[in-house]
Motif scaffolding. Structure first.
Motif, PDB file in Angstrom:
ATOM      1  N   ALA A  55       0.805  -1.227   0.000  1.00  0.00           N
ATOM      2  CA  ALA A  55       0.000   0.000   0.000  1.00  0.00           C
ATOM      3  C   ALA A  55       0.837   1.276   0.000  1.00  0.00           C
ATOM      4  O   ALA A  55       0.367   2.319  -0.463  1.00  0.00           O
ATOM      5  N   GLU A  56       2.064   1.200   0.473  1.00  0.00           N
ATOM      6  CA  GLU A  56       2.899   2.405   0.495  1.00  0.00           C
ATOM      7  C   GLU A  56       3.122   2.971  -0.905  1.00  0.00           C
ATOM      8  O   GLU A  56       3.390   4.159  -1.068  1.00  0.00           O
ATOM      9  N   LYS A  57       2.951   2.155  -1.925  1.00  0.00           N
ATOM     10  CA  LYS A  57       3.143   2.610  -3.310  1.00  0.00           C
ATOM     11  C   LYS A  57       2.016   3.527  -3.784  1.00  0.00           C
ATOM     12  O   LYS A  57       2.199   4.269  -4.751  1.00  0.00           O
ATOM     13  N   ILE A  58       0.860   3.454  -3.131  1.00  0.00           N
ATOM     14  CA  ILE A  58      -0.272   4.306  -3.541  1.00  0.00           C
ATOM     15  C   ILE A  58      -0.846   5.063  -2.347  1.00  0.00           C
ATOM     16  O   ILE A  58      -2.013   5.458  -2.350  1.00  0.00           O
ATOM     17  N   LYS A  59      -0.023   5.286  -1.340  1.00  0.00           N
ATOM     18  CA  LYS A  59      -0.482   5.906  -0.089  1.00  0.00           C
ATOM     19  C   LYS A  59      -1.257   7.208  -0.325  1.00  0.00           C
ATOM     20  O   LYS A  59      -2.257   7.472   0.343  1.00  0.00           O
ATOM     21  N   GLU A  60      -0.817   7.999  -1.294  1.00  0.00           N
ATOM     22  CA  GLU A  60      -1.470   9.293  -1.538  1.00  0.00           C
ATOM     23  C   GLU A  60      -2.884   9.130  -2.088  1.00  0.00           C
ATOM     24  O   GLU A  60      -3.677  10.058  -2.042  1.00  0.00           O
ATOM     25  N   LEU A  61      -3.221   7.948  -2.585  1.00  0.00           N
ATOM     26  CA  LEU A  61      -4.561   7.704  -3.123  1.00  0.00           C
ATOM     27  C   LEU A  61      -5.528   7.135  -2.094  1.00  0.00           C
ATOM     28  O   LEU A  61      -6.734   7.092  -2.329  1.00  0.00           O
ATOM     29  N   LEU A  62      -4.992   6.684  -0.958  1.00  0.00           N
ATOM     30  CA  LEU A  62      -5.835   6.008   0.030  1.00  0.00           C
ATOM     31  C   LEU A  62      -6.724   6.997   0.766  1.00  0.00           C
ATOM     32  O   LEU A  62      -6.337   8.140   1.010  1.00  0.00           O
ATOM     33  N   PRO A  63      -7.911   6.548   1.151  1.00  0.00           N
ATOM     34  CA  PRO A  63      -8.822   7.430   1.884  1.00  0.00           C
ATOM     35  C   PRO A  63      -8.245   7.808   3.246  1.00  0.00           C
ATOM     36  O   PRO A  63      -7.364   7.122   3.778  1.00  0.00           O
TER      37      PRO A  63
END
Length: 150
Positions: free
Chosen positions: A105-113
């Motif tokens: 998940a760290e690869k898309i952290k900025e997209l997470l709610p």
């Protein structure tokens, strides 16, 4: 909040317990080194959510969908690099009524709610794992309260 498991059975039990209390719309962000046990933990989470299908890593598919008591969306974003993840339609899953379990998940952290339950998994022995739970948001904090009372 940290949990330590000493065996594969204890790790699976923790995952099933967490899966049994998750509500719709929950995002679970799994982090940890290669071989830490993210997919194994995901399988037990899905089992706790009532998924009867065989859960496999979607490394080459990016996402696998399962049906349990809630829809389960299992992401493996390990191979995402330089791809516009927003373009890939993640929002449709992340803000749905299903449960999203995201490996790497760290690869898309900025997209997470904003409301996401982060779980970092560390291998401490051949069968032992340390799970560090970091809840962000009201829903994730409620889950931690329930799991702590078990």
């Amino acid at each position: 909040m940290k949990f330590t498991t000493k065996s594969l059975d204890e790790t699976k039990s923790l995952g099933r317990r967490l899966g049994s209390i998750i509500d719709s719309g929950q995002v679970i962000a799994l982090e940890g080194d290669l071989g830490a046990g993210k997919t194994t933990f995901t399988k037990s989470l899905a089992e706790g959510l009532g998924v009867e299908d065989v859960v496999t890593s979607p490394t080459f598919n990016l996402i696998n969908e399962y049906m349990g008591r809630l829809p389960v969306y299992h992401f493996d974003v390990y191979r995402l690099d330089g791809i516009d993840a927003d373009y890939m339609g993640f929002d449709e899953y992340l803000f749905s009524e299903g449960v999203c379990i995201i490996e790497w998940a760290e690869k898309i952290k900025e997209l997470l709610p904003e409301d996401t339950l982060y779980i970092n998994i560390k291998k401490i022995s051949e069968t032992g794992r340390e799970f560090e739970f970091t809840p962000k948001g009201e829903k994730s904090n409620r889950i931690m309260e329930v799991i702590m009372s078990c």
